[in-house]
Design an enzyme around this catalytic site. Structure first.
Site, PDB file in Angstrom:
ATOM      1  CG  ASP A 480      29.617  -2.702   7.503  1.00  0.00           C
ATOM      2  OD1 ASP A 480      30.566  -1.995   7.127  1.00  0.00           O
ATOM      3  OD2 ASP A 480      28.441  -2.286   7.550  1.00  0.00           O
ATOM      4  CG  ASP A 550      27.280   2.939   3.243  1.00  0.00           C
ATOM      5  OD1 ASP A 550      27.152   1.827   2.705  1.00  0.00           O
ATOM      6  OD2 ASP A 550      27.443   3.085   4.464  1.00  0.00           O
TER       7      ASP A 550
HETATM    8  C1  DGJ Z   1      27.569   0.493   6.771  1.00  0.00           C
HETATM    9  C2  DGJ Z   1      27.467  -0.180   5.440  1.00  0.00           C
HETATM   10  O1  DGJ Z   1      28.298   0.442   4.527  1.00  0.00           O
HETATM   11  C3  DGJ Z   1      26.016  -0.169   4.991  1.00  0.00           C
HETATM   12  O2  DGJ Z   1      25.902  -0.693   3.711  1.00  0.00           O
HETATM   13  C4  DGJ Z   1      25.191  -0.935   5.975  1.00  0.00           C
HETATM   14  O3  DGJ Z   1      25.551  -2.278   5.952  1.00  0.00           O
HETATM   15  C5  DGJ Z   1      25.372  -0.340   7.356  1.00  0.00           C
HETATM   16  N1  DGJ Z   1      26.750  -0.220   7.723  1.00  0.00           N
HETATM   17  C6  DGJ Z   1      24.666  -1.163   8.394  1.00  0.00           C
HETATM   18  O4  DGJ Z   1      24.896  -0.692   9.660  1.00  0.00           O
END
Ligand code: DGJ
Length: 730
Positions: A480, A550
């Site tokens: 990430d 997300d």
């Molecule tokens: C951002 C990501 O896009 C999410 O899927 C998740 O992993 C969160 N970070 C976790 O902090």
């Protein structure tokens, strides 16, 4: 053979099955852009560039010895500034005397088999030298010794041409490079529109069309990552181009940092297309004898609309960008704990979820954020990559053993490039983050960015991730990256090199990813940057799949996935079924609608199965069974868009797999409309002479009927309607 040189006409012909790209060596001096488009079978047409009669305001006879020579309107392959071409140059430099003038002329050429790899940068590759051929044109500036090499690789059967440049300081003094494009070309006739993929977090890869007027139209990022706001892709089209017809000239950049893709229409309607690192605040010191290599650009031409362009990109990305063990393997159905638990879980709770996941048919359980340091919220611990003993008394290793014992694989989340001010790492190395002395260190999600250009930082990340990955049988990593770069300064660079930071960051990131993915070849790495903020071919040279957004709301996903599919193959685009009501928009959707939206992509789950009713779990089990049956067709088939959510209410997609033997079609109607007309659509890209059986029934459809009369929809009423058909050629 994909490249030839005709010594008489002075034309280099770079060709693929359906595309030609020609360069005219003008008076043995300047490589001019002659043509890019549909395949032609003649390499003698230098007359195509005979100058039209233009006089007003033109600086004639600037050089070489030709009364009609003017750089004002000649179409260049890698133009310079300051010698009478006033359009944006392909590169910009400042020499030791403070001047910015250079005039590189043709010096040499060679054609080699295969495709050279780019030093320190990811790029497309071929497995055998027969898959590609490369032309290298060398230009030299006789005054300064500057040398520019232009690389063109033709992937003949994939219909892709790649380009990059290498700039070498062959002089005695240091030169400052202020910008260097990966590609530049001047089309005699510009197109009407530019298609781009833009948006923000939760609204990634939205398709926008912009009219191209005189002057510059650009898409770019200055955020340190390729960004949610602008994917490094652009397609240049005319108004009449659709999914199935019309010309498309597309560029996709193999780069994950600040970039710029632009079209510049001049006063004659000619158009200069350029793509490369964003020149804003970029400065690279080129010492005598040193070289700078630009990222690679992928060029796709289609005469059959956007669908054929996407198909070309998808096949190429799957075969010549993806690498490693997963390239040719179907991807596992995973359950990610983020939306189920966020930061609040412990060993037993994860195991309980894993048990239910296993029963449902899920293959991989991914423990997302919150497992390390003392991370109970997003305000601490990034950089401290050791398990939180309160939540996981037996560590990641103990958890992984228990999950594996259930017959389930386990994956783990990291955000390796980041550092929380509240972390042991920051307390030990406050200068490891990107910052400018005496200025505020802006925090974003309570975190700062590590200076990835530093070797000690790179080594720390490699060591800390290796310690965890080497300690147990982890099968997957979600990588990430949740903030963008501000106050771009490095404690490790001298003042004259601070302008290199943004690019050094990307190079450092690539070096770390290369080491880790090579060291752990069995691990599937998923790319994520707050969803799709760094979904680009550069990252995908290392990682096998990408978290597109997300936003897991099914209706929002129609647009996000429609846009992402412009360039990226469905096997890369992970799509998770999440809770209803959805956590981002609080919208409720049926489980079947959510399933159908995720099904044409790389299916996963992002929800707390422990909260689901037994009948819902049974439905989930059926979904996963169906997906596993269809998975090879979906993940290795050719994806096409039929109805666009950007152009109407409804969406339809299709996949043609196993040389057209299987045709899968999905239709979505998010909102009921009163007094609807007949609903239906035609299916392109199938065999119009063949008959197809609707799988699961005795119904036979003729290909010509599906292609021209079309399918009808069974919608009666209600929101969130979807329908799926699987046709098999008989
Ligand atoms: C951002 C990501 O896009 C999410 O899927 C998740 O992993 C969160 N970070 C976790 O902090």
């Amino acid at each position: 053979m994909g490249i030839t040189f005709n010594g008489e006409s002075g034309i280099f012909h770079i060709f693929t099955n359906r595309t030609s790209y020609q360069i005219l060596l003008y008076q043995n001096t300047y490589p001019l852009h002659l043509y890019w488009g549909h395949r032609v079978y003649d390499d003698t047409c230098s007359w195509q560039l005979e100058a039209p009669y233009r006089r007003a305001g033109i600086l004639l006879n600037s050089q070489p010895d030709d009364a009609m020579f003017s750089r004002e309107y000649l179409p260049f392959e890698y133009p310079c500034y300051g010698t009478s071409d006033f359009r944006t140059p392909a590169y910009d430099l400042t020499d030791s005397r403070g001047h910015g003038i250079s005039d590189p002329r043709f010096a040499d050429w060679k054609i080699v088999s295969g495709k050279p790899q780019l030093e320190g940068l990811p790029s497309s590759y071929c497995e055998s030298p027969e898959e590609a051929q490369t032309l290298i044109l060398t230009l030299k500036d006789s005054v300064s010794g500057l040398q520019i090499e232009l690389f063109y690789s033709a992937f003949e059967s994939s219909d892709v041409i790649t380009r990059h440049a290498r700039i070498t300081n062959g002089g005695q003094e240091t030169v400052m490079l202020n910008g260097a494009a990966s590609m530049s070309l001047d089309m005699k006739h510009g197109t009407d529109q530019m298609i781009q993929l833009c948006g923000t977090a939760l609204r990634e890869t939205h398709i926008e069309k912009r009219a191209l007027g005189t002057g510059v139209t650009a898409i770019e990022s200055l955020r340190g990552v390729s960004s949610h706001q602008a994917n490094p892709f652009a397609a240049f089209v005319n108004r009449d181009t659709t999914e199935t017809q019309g010309e498309v000239f597309a560029v996709s950049l193999v780069y994950s940092g600040n970039f710029r893709i632009q079209a510049e229409k001049d006063m004659y309607g000619s158009m200069r297309i350029q793509a490369g690192i964003n020149p804003y605040q970029f400065r690279w010191q080129l010492e005598p004898g040193s070289s700078f290599t630009t990222p690679e650009a992928l060029l796709v031409y289609s005469s059959e609309g956007l669908g054929a362009m996407s198909c070309c990109f998808h096949r190429f990305m799957r075969r010549h960008i993806s690498r490693g063990e997963y390239r040719d393997q179907v991807r596992p159905v995973l359950l990610n704990t983020w939306e189920a638990f966020y930061f609040s879980f412990n060993h037993d709770r994860v195991l309980e979820l894993a048990r239910t996941a296993k029963q449902a048919g899920i293959e991989l359980l991914v423990l997302d954020d919150g497992w390390f340091g003392h991370r109970d919220n997003d305000r601490s611990s990034l950089g401290d990559w050791y398990p939180d003993a309160k939540k996981l008394p037996r560590g990641i290793r103990g958890l992984c053993e228990d999950i594996n014992a259930m017959g389930l694989k386990m994956g783990l989340w990291f955000e390796p490039e980041m550092i929380s001010p509240d972390s042991d790492l920051y307390r030990a190395h406050p200068d490891w983050c990107i910052h400018v002395p005496d200025r505020k260190r802006t925090q974003w999600r309570s975190q700062l960015v590590l200076d990835m250009g530093r070797l000690d930082v790179q080594q720390y990340i490699i060591d800390s991730l290796s310690a965890i990955l080497g300690s147990c049988n982890l099968s997957y990593v979600k990588w990430d990256c949740n903030r963008r770069i501000t106050e771009a300064g490095s404690a490790a660079l001298p003042p004259e090199r601070q302008g290199e930071l943004m690019h050094r960051y990307v190079l450092g990131l690539y070096a770390v990813m290369k080491t880790l993915t090579e060291r752990f070849p069995h691990v599937l790495f998923e790319n994520c940057a707050s969803g799709g903020a760094r979904f680009d071919p550069g990252m995908m040279c290392y990682f096998a799949q990408n978290w597109a957004s997300d936003n897991t709301d099914a209706i929002s996903r129609l647009k996000i996935q429609q846009g992402a599919s412009m360039v990226y193959p469905p096997i890369w685009i992970t799509s998770h079924i999440s809770a209803s009501p959805n956590h981002q928009l609080n919208r409720s959707c049926s489980l079947q609608f959510r399933e159908h939206v995720c099904q044409p992509f790389n299916l996963g789950y992002e929800l707390d199965l422990l909260q689901m009713q037994p009948e819902e779990l049974a439905q989930l089990n059926e979904q996963i069974k169906t997906y596993k049956q269809l998975r090879p067709l979906i993940q290795f088939g050719d994806f096409y868009r039929i109805l666009s959510p950007f152009e109407g209410d409804d969406t339809a997609w299709m996949i043609s797999a196993e040389q057209g033997k299987h045709i899968l079609v999905w239709y979505y109607k998010p909102y009921a409309q009163p007094e609807e007309s007949y609903l239906g659509f035609k299916i392109p890209h199938l065999d119009e002479q063949a008959a197809y059986r609707l799988v699961g029934s005795d119904r036979i459809y003729h290909g010509s009927v599906l292609a021209h009369m079309g399918l009808t929809i069974d919608w009666k009423n209600g929101d969130h309607f979807s329908q799926f058909w699987h046709f098999e050629k008989i």
